[in-house]
Design an enzyme around this catalytic site. Structure first.
Site, short mmCIF file in Angstrom:
data_model
loop_
_atom_site.label_atom_id
_atom_site.label_comp_id
_atom_site.label_asym_id
_atom_site.label_seq_id
_atom_site.Cartn_x
_atom_site.Cartn_y
_atom_site.Cartn_z
N CYS A 172 29.03 -78.97 45.37
CA CYS A 172 28.22 -78.77 46.66
C CYS A 172 27.78 -80.36 47.14
O CYS A 172 27.28 -80.34 48.20
CB CYS A 172 26.98 -77.89 46.38
SG CYS A 172 27.33 -76.39 46.47
N1 COA Z 1 21.81 -56.01 46.40
C1 COA Z 1 20.83 -55.44 46.16
N2 COA Z 1 19.99 -55.74 45.25
C2 COA Z 1 20.66 -56.91 44.56
C3 COA Z 1 21.90 -57.35 44.66
C4 COA Z 1 22.28 -57.18 45.70
N3 COA Z 1 23.53 -57.53 46.49
N4 COA Z 1 21.87 -58.35 43.92
C5 COA Z 1 20.96 -58.42 42.92
N5 COA Z 1 20.18 -57.32 43.30
C6 COA Z 1 18.91 -56.78 42.64
C7 COA Z 1 19.28 -57.33 41.07
O1 COA Z 1 19.70 -56.10 40.46
C8 COA Z 1 17.70 -57.40 40.47
O2 COA Z 1 17.20 -56.20 40.55
P1 COA Z 1 15.85 -55.93 39.38
O3 COA Z 1 14.82 -56.92 39.73
O4 COA Z 1 15.53 -54.52 39.54
O5 COA Z 1 16.54 -56.31 38.07
C9 COA Z 1 16.92 -57.97 41.88
O6 COA Z 1 18.05 -57.68 43.06
C10 COA Z 1 16.71 -59.34 41.90
O7 COA Z 1 18.04 -60.16 41.46
P2 COA Z 1 18.06 -61.42 41.38
O8 COA Z 1 19.41 -61.88 40.84
O9 COA Z 1 17.00 -62.04 40.32
O10 COA Z 1 17.92 -62.05 42.85
P3 COA Z 1 17.21 -63.51 43.18
O11 COA Z 1 16.12 -62.97 43.94
O12 COA Z 1 17.10 -64.73 42.17
O13 COA Z 1 18.24 -64.12 44.41
C11 COA Z 1 20.00 -65.52 44.49
C12 COA Z 1 19.70 -64.35 44.12
C13 COA Z 1 21.51 -65.88 44.08
C14 COA Z 1 20.23 -65.30 46.16
C15 COA Z 1 19.09 -66.73 44.41
O14 COA Z 1 18.85 -66.71 43.17
C16 COA Z 1 19.70 -68.24 44.85
O15 COA Z 1 20.02 -68.32 45.63
N6 COA Z 1 19.54 -69.08 43.92
C17 COA Z 1 19.95 -70.39 44.15
C18 COA Z 1 21.47 -70.40 44.25
C19 COA Z 1 22.11 -71.61 44.54
O16 COA Z 1 21.52 -72.52 45.27
N7 COA Z 1 23.28 -71.82 43.99
C20 COA Z 1 24.09 -72.84 44.35
C21 COA Z 1 25.28 -72.33 44.79
S1 COA Z 1 26.38 -73.57 45.13
#
Ligand code: COA
Length: 376
Positions: free
Chosen positions: A158
């Site tokens: 990135c």
């Molecule tokens: N639809 C519905 N629910 C979903 C889902 C989807 N597509 N994906 C995950 N969930 C659920 C999970 O099962 C979890 O449920 P639970 O609380 O019952 O266990 C809940 O949503 C939270 O999941 P989590 O993975 O902890 O979500 P989050 O709030 O951390 O968001 C991201 C996920 C990826 C959007 C976030 O962590 C993020 O953007 N992080 C930074 C990533 C980044 O910058 N990466 C660099 C890439 S280059």
């Protein structure tokens, strides 16, 4: 230190016309989930196969801020039987897809700067995924544009574009080049696992270009590169194991770890403080009060991360004017994200305004490029 001042003369953008909305994406994903669960009903009941859970539009928008993404190959991505971009492999005498979109962004930057390819000395293809190991994508782009000079590829995930800008600025300062194109064709749909509920909504496709030049040939207005800072810290929290050493094994070649995988929560928690501290320290070193930064063009991965980073830098909740968002319509476009934000949100700034282009992501890697507008 050299007294040559490197500047950003212009930027360019190529946006694929096709868009996938969250509703379309979730519809396709959930069709796949239903089919998988139905086909494996007995094994799921016996506890031998895990039941898949559906995705949701509300979750995606709330967790990431992403509402849609542009892609190059829409229909196969949405086809529940394929769920990946697909195009015909091109013969070697045809331009490759990655180079083609890079050329489009580069032509846009050159036109905005009033520059002809003959004036450019070097091309850096700075992106998180190259189409092939060699010949370098940069050399193909160089040839397609008709540039006499040199080119090479660099991959810092990135942060590829900001690392590319610093590299280009260093060439300019050292007198090795007077005009350098940093091209970031990001076909992120190719490394995304569209069947993974946790990440299937994250990425989109795009290409950007940044023309870095010696100040005395640059058009006005332009952006002086006041200072740059790069940082890397090893982490497995964003990883992709695809590579030429594992293509020979058919059992593992298609495994999920050969695509993008991440621990999103950990990334969020670890990268926000690292980047906010880096920005503030570097600003102070350059004699810039971080609170006075007119605009932050931040990496576009997650709206919550950007809100927190901007707040720590500016000392208050940033407005859309202070920290513009493009991930709502582009998704995460890896290294291109902060460049798109800059490209679309810089014309209104005035002479003397200082801002920051900032990337962060896999590696971990982070880059800051402080810029000051001249003219306009
Ligand atoms: N639809 C519905 N629910 C979903 C889902 C989807 N597509 N994906 C995950 N969930 C659920 C999970 O099962 C979890 O449920 P639970 O609380 O019952 O266990 C809940 O949503 C939270 O999941 P989590 O993975 O902890 O979500 P989050 O709030 O951390 O968001 C991201 C996920 C990826 C959007 C976030 O962590 C993020 O953007 N992080 C930074 C990533 C980044 O910058 N990466 C660099 C890439 S280059």
């Amino acid at each position: 230190m050299s007294d040559i001042i490197p500047v950003i003369s212009a930027t360019g953008l190529f946006t694929p016309p096709d868009v996938i909305t969250n509703a379309e994406l979730v519809d396709s994903f959930n069709t796949y989930v239903e089919a998988h669960n139905a086909a494996n009903a007995a094994a799921i009941a016996a506890g031998e196969v895990a039941e898949l859970a559906p995705s949701s539009v509300e979750f995606i928008e709330k967790a990431s801020g992403i509402k849609a993404r542009h892609v190059i190959s829409k229909a196969p991505i949405l086809d529940p039987d394929v769920m990946a971009p697909r195009w015909d492999e091109r013969p070697n005498d045809e331009i490759s897809v990655l180079a083609e979109i890079g050329v489009k962004a580069a032509e846009d930057a050159l036109a905005r700067a009033g520059r002809s390819p003959a004036d450019v000395d070097a091309v850096l293809c700075a992106a998180s995924n190259m189409q092939r190991p060699y010949p370098a994508m940069a050399i193909e782009i160089q040839q397609a544009l008709g540039i006499d000079g040199f080119g090479f590829d660099m991959n810092v995930a990135c942060s590829s574009a900001t690392f590319g800008i610093q590299t280009a600025a260093d060439y300019v300062r050292a007198g090795h080049a007077r005009s350098v194109l940093v091209v970031s064709p990001e076909i992120c749909s190719g490394h995304l696992n569209w069947r993974d509920r946790d990440s299937h909504f994250i990425f989109g496709d795009v290409a950007t270009a940044v023309l870095v030049e010696v100040k005395d040939i640059a058009p006005v207005p332009h952006w002086e590169i006041v200072g740059t800072k790069l940082k890397t810290v090893f982490s497995n929290n964003i990883r992709n194991n695809f590579g030429f050493l594992n293509r020979a094994s058919p059992e593992t070649a298609g495994a999920a770890d050969k695509l993008f995988v991440q621990e999103g929560r950990k990334v969020f928690k670890e990268v926000v403080p690292m980047v906010a501290t880096m920005i503030v320290e570097e600003a102070l070193k350059l004699g810039i009060d971080p609170v006075s930064l007119r605009r932050l063009w931040l990496h576009q991965a997650n709206q919550g991360m950007n809100r927190l980073i901007a707040q720590r830098v500016l000392g208050h909740e940033a407005s859309e004017d202070e920290s513009p968002t493009v991930l709502d319509t582009y998704g995460n476009t890896s290294s291109a994200g902060s460049i798109i934000a800059f490209h679309l949100n810089q014309a209104d700034l005035v002479d003397g305004d200082t801002g920051l282009i900032c990337s962060f992501g896999a590696g971990y890697s982070a880059g800051t490029v402080f810029v000051r507008k001249v003219g306009g």
